[in-house]
Scaffold this motif. Structure first.
Motif, mmCIF file in Angstrom:
data_model
loop_
_atom_site.group_PDB
_atom_site.id
_atom_site.type_symbol
_atom_site.label_atom_id
_atom_site.label_comp_id
_atom_site.label_asym_id
_atom_site.label_seq_id
_atom_site.Cartn_x
_atom_site.Cartn_y
_atom_site.Cartn_z
ATOM 1 N N VAL A 100 10.127 2.691 7.743
ATOM 2 C CA VAL A 100 8.294 3.421 8.152
ATOM 3 C C VAL A 100 7.941 2.693 7.218
ATOM 4 O O VAL A 100 6.548 2.081 7.695
ATOM 5 C CB VAL A 100 8.627 5.066 7.751
ATOM 6 N N ASP A 101 8.488 2.100 6.154
ATOM 7 C CA ASP A 101 7.699 0.669 5.289
ATOM 8 C C ASP A 101 7.235 -0.267 6.330
ATOM 9 O O ASP A 101 6.227 -1.601 6.851
ATOM 10 C CB ASP A 101 7.804 0.612 3.901
ATOM 11 N N THR A 102 8.046 -1.122 6.515
ATOM 12 C CA THR A 102 9.270 -2.114 7.805
ATOM 13 C C THR A 102 8.160 -2.230 9.240
ATOM 14 O O THR A 102 6.506 -3.152 9.069
ATOM 15 C CB THR A 102 9.965 -2.591 7.919
ATOM 16 N N SER A 103 8.052 -0.876 9.255
ATOM 17 C CA SER A 103 6.862 -0.413 10.707
ATOM 18 C C SER A 103 5.557 -1.034 10.217
ATOM 19 O O SER A 103 4.781 -1.717 11.334
ATOM 20 C CB SER A 103 6.965 0.682 11.590
ATOM 21 N N LEU A 104 5.296 0.222 9.660
ATOM 22 C CA LEU A 104 3.435 -0.543 9.427
ATOM 23 C C LEU A 104 3.273 -1.560 8.771
ATOM 24 O O LEU A 104 2.052 -2.241 8.707
ATOM 25 C CB LEU A 104 3.902 0.538 8.079
#
Length: 153
Positions: free
Chosen positions: A64-68
């Motif tokens: 999620v962090d990477t995608s955001l």
């Protein structure tokens, strides 16, 4: 005091290694020992499941962090491109896009587990951003000289 088993397999081995006389000295004690063994095996299984769930949650949070982070970069690039046009015609779109970026940035700054704490917090945050986006896009657009010229041709 017997050593604690670290895995389900070890717990089963420890249980199997106990002499049957120790397990069955008297019916109540034997049942108590069997129940204790069963509880210890079950506890080890639950601890392993908990560790697996924590690893899955950590992996999910990293994804999620990477995608955001990537979404933030893309949104900023599109926003900068709109601003570089130096046109009042796209100014409200740029404002709306900046609001979207703000919502994504809020999500990126908070771990997933915090999104819904306190209850309905995420919904309120998203609703606020949605209202701002709709307000930006609903504003009257200034006339576009190029578009007007094309219409007249």
């Amino acid at each position: 005091e017997k050593p604690k088993a670290a895995t389900v397999a070890e717990a089963a081995v420890v249980s199997a290694e106990k002499p049957s006389a120790e397990r069955m000295e008297e019916p109540y004690t034997g049942n108590k020992l069997i129940n204790q063994e069963h509880l210890e095996i079950h506890l080890v299984m639950l601890q392993e499941e908990n560790q697996q769930e924590r690893r899955r949650a950590e992996t999910t949070q990293q994804a999620v962090d990477t995608s955001l982070e990537r979404l933030l970069v893309w949104l900023q690039a599109v926003h900068n491109s709109l601003i570089d046009l130096s046109s009042e015609v796209v100014a409200q779109d740029a404002r709306a896009l900046q609001t979207v970026r703000g919502a994504v940035e809020w999500l990126a700054k908070h771990p997933c587990r915090e999104w819904a704490e306190p209850e309905k917090h995420l919904d309120r945050m998203l609703d606020t951003h949605e209202e701002q986006i709709r307000a930006s896009l609903a504003a009257p657009r200034p006339p576009d000289a190029e578009r007007e010229a094309l219409k007249n041709e």
